[in-house]
Scaffold this motif. Structure first.
Motif, PDB file in Angstrom:
ATOM      1  N   LEU A   1     -43.374 113.765  20.373  1.00  0.00           N
ATOM      2  CA  LEU A   1     -43.218 115.065  19.724  1.00  0.00           C
ATOM      3  C   LEU A   1     -42.507 116.068  20.612  1.00  0.00           C
ATOM      4  CD1 LEU A   1     -46.727 115.440  18.055  1.00  0.00           C
ATOM      5  CD2 LEU A   1     -44.548 115.550  16.858  1.00  0.00           C
ATOM      6  N   SER A   2     -42.637 115.905  21.920  1.00  0.00           N
ATOM      7  CA  SER A   2     -42.044 116.874  22.830  1.00  0.00           C
ATOM      8  C   SER A   2     -40.530 116.905  22.756  1.00  0.00           C
ATOM      9  CB  SER A   2     -42.479 116.576  24.271  1.00  0.00           C
ATOM     10  OG  SER A   2     -41.979 115.318  24.671  1.00  0.00           O
ATOM     11  N   SER A   3     -39.916 115.801  22.250  1.00  0.00           N
ATOM     12  CA  SER A   3     -38.458 115.733  22.179  1.00  0.00           C
ATOM     13  C   SER A   3     -37.911 115.764  20.761  1.00  0.00           C
ATOM     14  CB  SER A   3     -37.967 114.447  22.869  1.00  0.00           C
ATOM     15  OG  SER A   3     -38.481 113.319  22.208  1.00  0.00           O
ATOM     16  N   CYS A   4     -38.793 115.881  19.753  1.00  0.00           N
ATOM     17  CA  CYS A   4     -38.301 115.860  18.377  1.00  0.00           C
ATOM     18  C   CYS A   4     -37.966 117.266  17.910  1.00  0.00           C
ATOM     19  CB  CYS A   4     -39.339 115.231  17.444  1.00  0.00           C
ATOM     20  SG  CYS A   4     -40.724 116.301  17.047  1.00  0.00           S
ATOM     21  N   THR A   5     -37.230 117.342  16.793  1.00  0.00           N
ATOM     22  CA  THR A   5     -36.831 118.614  16.218  1.00  0.00           C
ATOM     23  C   THR A   5     -37.989 119.262  15.493  1.00  0.00           C
ATOM     24  OG1 THR A   5     -34.611 117.759  15.883  1.00  0.00           O
ATOM     25  CG2 THR A   5     -35.207 119.727  14.641  1.00  0.00           C
ATOM     26  N   LYS A   6     -38.188 120.548  15.693  1.00  0.00           N
ATOM     27  CA  LYS A   6     -39.231 121.260  14.983  1.00  0.00           C
ATOM     28  C   LYS A   6     -38.642 121.899  13.732  1.00  0.00           C
ATOM     29  CE  LYS A   6     -42.354 121.948  18.782  1.00  0.00           C
ATOM     30  NZ  LYS A   6     -43.372 122.823  19.370  1.00  0.00           N
ATOM     31  N   ALA A   7     -39.446 121.945  12.677  1.00  0.00           N
ATOM     32  CA  ALA A   7     -38.954 122.446  11.399  1.00  0.00           C
ATOM     33  C   ALA A   7     -39.951 123.412  10.793  1.00  0.00           C
ATOM     34  CB  ALA A   7     -38.691 121.278  10.464  1.00  0.00           C
ATOM     35  N   ARG A   8     -39.919 123.568   9.480  1.00  0.00           N
ATOM     36  CA  ARG A   8     -40.771 124.493   8.755  1.00  0.00           C
ATOM     37  C   ARG A   8     -42.240 124.166   8.929  1.00  0.00           C
ATOM     38  NH1 ARG A   8     -36.865 123.222   3.780  1.00  0.00           N
ATOM     39  NH2 ARG A   8     -35.683 122.156   5.340  1.00  0.00           N
ATOM     40  N   SER A   9     -43.094 125.183   8.824  1.00  0.00           N
ATOM     41  CA  SER A   9     -44.514 124.979   9.064  1.00  0.00           C
ATOM     42  C   SER A   9     -45.184 124.222   7.928  1.00  0.00           C
ATOM     43  CB  SER A   9     -45.207 126.341   9.261  1.00  0.00           C
ATOM     44  OG  SER A   9     -45.015 127.157   8.124  1.00  0.00           O
ATOM     45  N   SER A  10     -44.676 124.335   6.708  1.00  0.00           N
ATOM     46  CA  SER A  10     -45.248 123.602   5.584  1.00  0.00           C
ATOM     47  C   SER A  10     -44.508 122.288   5.402  1.00  0.00           C
ATOM     48  CB  SER A  10     -45.161 124.431   4.299  1.00  0.00           C
ATOM     49  OG  SER A  10     -43.818 124.706   3.996  1.00  0.00           O
ATOM     50  N   LEU A  11     -45.122 121.367   4.637  1.00  0.00           N
ATOM     51  CA  LEU A  11     -44.530 120.052   4.481  1.00  0.00           C
ATOM     52  C   LEU A  11     -43.567 120.034   3.295  1.00  0.00           C
ATOM     53  CD1 LEU A  11     -47.471 117.636   5.304  1.00  0.00           C
ATOM     54  CD2 LEU A  11     -45.638 118.464   6.778  1.00  0.00           C
ATOM     55  N   GLU A  12     -42.342 120.373   3.564  1.00  0.00           N
ATOM     56  CA  GLU A  12     -41.279 120.330   2.556  1.00  0.00           C
ATOM     57  C   GLU A  12     -41.110 118.919   2.027  1.00  0.00           C
ATOM     58  OE1 GLU A  12     -37.894 120.987   0.174  1.00  0.00           O
ATOM     59  OE2 GLU A  12     -39.458 122.342   0.922  1.00  0.00           O
TER      60      GLU A  12
ATOM     61  N   ASP B   1     -51.238 122.333  18.322  1.00  0.00           N
ATOM     62  CA  ASP B   1     -50.537 122.490  19.606  1.00  0.00           C
ATOM     63  C   ASP B   1     -49.887 121.199  20.059  1.00  0.00           C
ATOM     64  OD1 ASP B   1     -51.232 125.140  19.721  1.00  0.00           O
ATOM     65  OD2 ASP B   1     -52.951 124.837  21.061  1.00  0.00           O
ATOM     66  N   GLU B   2     -50.421 120.073  19.609  1.00  0.00           N
ATOM     67  CA  GLU B   2     -49.863 118.777  19.980  1.00  0.00           C
ATOM     68  C   GLU B   2     -49.022 118.177  18.852  1.00  0.00           C
ATOM     69  OE1 GLU B   2     -49.914 117.752  22.867  1.00  0.00           O
ATOM     70  OE2 GLU B   2     -51.547 118.870  23.798  1.00  0.00           O
ATOM     71  N   GLY B   3     -48.702 118.994  17.839  1.00  0.00           N
ATOM     72  CA  GLY B   3     -47.805 118.548  16.783  1.00  0.00           C
ATOM     73  C   GLY B   3     -48.486 118.016  15.546  1.00  0.00           C
ATOM     74  N   PHE B   4     -49.812 118.046  15.497  1.00  0.00           N
ATOM     75  CA  PHE B   4     -50.538 117.535  14.336  1.00  0.00           C
ATOM     76  C   PHE B   4     -51.062 118.718  13.516  1.00  0.00           C
ATOM     77  CE2 PHE B   4     -50.778 114.137  17.491  1.00  0.00           C
ATOM     78  CZ  PHE B   4     -50.302 113.075  16.746  1.00  0.00           C
ATOM     79  N   SER B   5     -50.202 119.217  12.643  1.00  0.00           N
ATOM     80  CA  SER B   5     -50.570 120.369  11.823  1.00  0.00           C
ATOM     81  C   SER B   5     -51.623 119.975  10.800  1.00  0.00           C
ATOM     82  CB  SER B   5     -49.339 120.917  11.089  1.00  0.00           C
ATOM     83  OG  SER B   5     -48.879 119.972  10.133  1.00  0.00           O
ATOM     84  N   ASP B   6     -52.338 120.976  10.297  1.00  0.00           N
ATOM     85  CA  ASP B   6     -53.344 120.709   9.269  1.00  0.00           C
ATOM     86  C   ASP B   6     -52.702 120.078   8.045  1.00  0.00           C
ATOM     87  OD1 ASP B   6     -55.412 121.703  10.797  1.00  0.00           O
ATOM     88  OD2 ASP B   6     -55.334 123.717   9.916  1.00  0.00           O
ATOM     89  N   GLU B   7     -51.486 120.547   7.678  1.00  0.00           N
ATOM     90  CA  GLU B   7     -50.810 120.014   6.496  1.00  0.00           C
ATOM     91  C   GLU B   7     -50.483 118.529   6.662  1.00  0.00           C
ATOM     92  OE1 GLU B   7     -49.841 122.726   8.146  1.00  0.00           O
ATOM     93  OE2 GLU B   7     -49.352 124.382   6.788  1.00  0.00           O
ATOM     94  N   LEU B   8     -49.996 118.169   7.862  1.00  0.00           N
ATOM     95  CA  LEU B   8     -49.660 116.777   8.113  1.00  0.00           C
ATOM     96  C   LEU B   8     -50.912 115.899   8.062  1.00  0.00           C
ATOM     97  CD1 LEU B   8     -47.150 115.289  10.580  1.00  0.00           C
ATOM     98  CD2 LEU B   8     -49.517 114.550  10.768  1.00  0.00           C
ATOM     99  N   ILE B   9     -51.966 116.336   8.732  1.00  0.00           N
ATOM    100  CA  ILE B   9     -53.205 115.554   8.771  1.00  0.00           C
ATOM    101  C   ILE B   9     -53.804 115.439   7.372  1.00  0.00           C
ATOM    102  CG2 ILE B   9     -55.536 115.403   9.725  1.00  0.00           C
ATOM    103  CD1 ILE B   9     -54.452 117.076  12.123  1.00  0.00           C
ATOM    104  N   ASP B  10     -53.831 116.557   6.646  1.00  0.00           N
ATOM    105  CA  ASP B  10     -54.394 116.544   5.289  1.00  0.00           C
ATOM    106  C   ASP B  10     -53.631 115.575   4.386  1.00  0.00           C
ATOM    107  OD1 ASP B  10     -56.262 118.399   6.056  1.00  0.00           O
ATOM    108  OD2 ASP B  10     -55.242 120.109   5.140  1.00  0.00           O
ATOM    109  N   THR B  11     -52.305 115.517   4.552  1.00  0.00           N
ATOM    110  CA  THR B  11     -51.496 114.630   3.713  1.00  0.00           C
ATOM    111  C   THR B  11     -51.778 113.170   4.040  1.00  0.00           C
ATOM    112  OG1 THR B  11     -49.764 116.319   3.565  1.00  0.00           O
ATOM    113  CG2 THR B  11     -49.152 114.081   2.952  1.00  0.00           C
ATOM    114  N   TYR B  12     -51.837 112.856   5.318  1.00  0.00           N
ATOM    115  CA  TYR B  12     -52.197 111.483   5.692  1.00  0.00           C
ATOM    116  C   TYR B  12     -53.581 111.116   5.159  1.00  0.00           C
ATOM    117  CZ  TYR B  12     -48.387 109.933   8.751  1.00  0.00           C
ATOM    118  OH  TYR B  12     -47.174 109.487   9.230  1.00  0.00           O
TER     119      TYR B  12
END
Length: 227
Positions: free
Chosen positions: A19-30, A160-171
């Motif tokens: 995650l430290s080298s990937c591109t950051k994007a919008r806060s919601s899961l488009e 903070d480590e790249g695992f947003s609530d939206e991402l976790i909730d979707t998984y």
């Protein structure tokens, strides 16, 4: 039990480093949003029915342009979904038969990762042979539910480590195959036709995980979305 959780932590630690080298994007899961009228989509036509997918040119421009151009040139017509891994993926375009050189760029092209685009169920992603070896082979994720222990570790790591609530909730809600994150480029998402995908993953397979009877792609159309 402790060993299983330790393994989960190790796997997720590797993802955190990525995650430290990937591109950051919008806060919601488009990625999971419905297509907008006029937006370019792809329709994968098979004998089992049609599969409709969104494309993400802002996130994976090279992968999307490659896929669109090959589709418009008819490259995928007659190709097959040649590999099925139940609970994981279905893969299209057998590069072993054709040589691994089928991209519009004339060579393998680089990965395009983004922390807000994951391998959720229905994600469409580039197959590869290691970093930056993308060509024409792609797969659709048909992952099952994520282990509760993995979800727990993701929540402990947090945003903070790249695992947003939206991402976790979707998984947690729809499942997927998180192990592919930051190893394969997500460039699309199925929004209609997952019932067709379910049929495809349940066909009879041989010992090589290949369908006994070919699953043929008749055509992939690139069209504007209409309601």
């Amino acid at each position: 039990m402790k060993n299983n959780k330790l393994l989960m932590i190790i796997v997720l630690f590797v993802l955190v480093l990525s995650l430290s080298s990937c591109t950051k994007a919008r806060s919601s899961l488009e990625q999971m949003a419905a297509p907008k009228v006029g937006e370019e989509i792809a329709i994968i036509k098979t004998d089992f029915g049609n599969i409709k997918m969104r494309l993400f040119p802002d996130v994976a421009p090279k992968a999307v342009e490659n896929f669109k151009t090959l589709a418009q040139e008819g490259y995928f017509n007659g190709k097959t979904f040649y590999r099925v891994k139940k609970g994981e993926l279905i893969m299209a375009v057998n590069s072993e038969e054709e040589g691994y050189s089928q991209s519009i760029y004339g060579a393998p092209f680089e990965d395009e990762f983004n922390e807000n685009y994951g391998h959720f169920k229905g994600a469409v992603s580039m197959a590869n042979r290691g970093p930056d070896t993308n060509q024409s082979t792609f797969f659709i994720v048909n992952g099952s539910s994520i282990d509760d222990g993995i979800i727990e570790v993701m929540r402990e790591l947090g945003d903070d480590e790249g695992f947003s609530d939206e991402l976790i909730d979707t998984y947690e809600k729809i499942g997927g195959y998180y192990e592919y994150d930051f190893k394969h480029t997500v460039f699309g998402q199925i929004f209609e036709g997952m019932d067709v995908v379910e049929e495809l993953v349940n066909v009879e397979l041989n010992e090589m995980q290949a369908p006994v009877e070919d699953i043929i792609i008749k055509e992939i159309e690139i069209v504007p979305y209409e309601e």
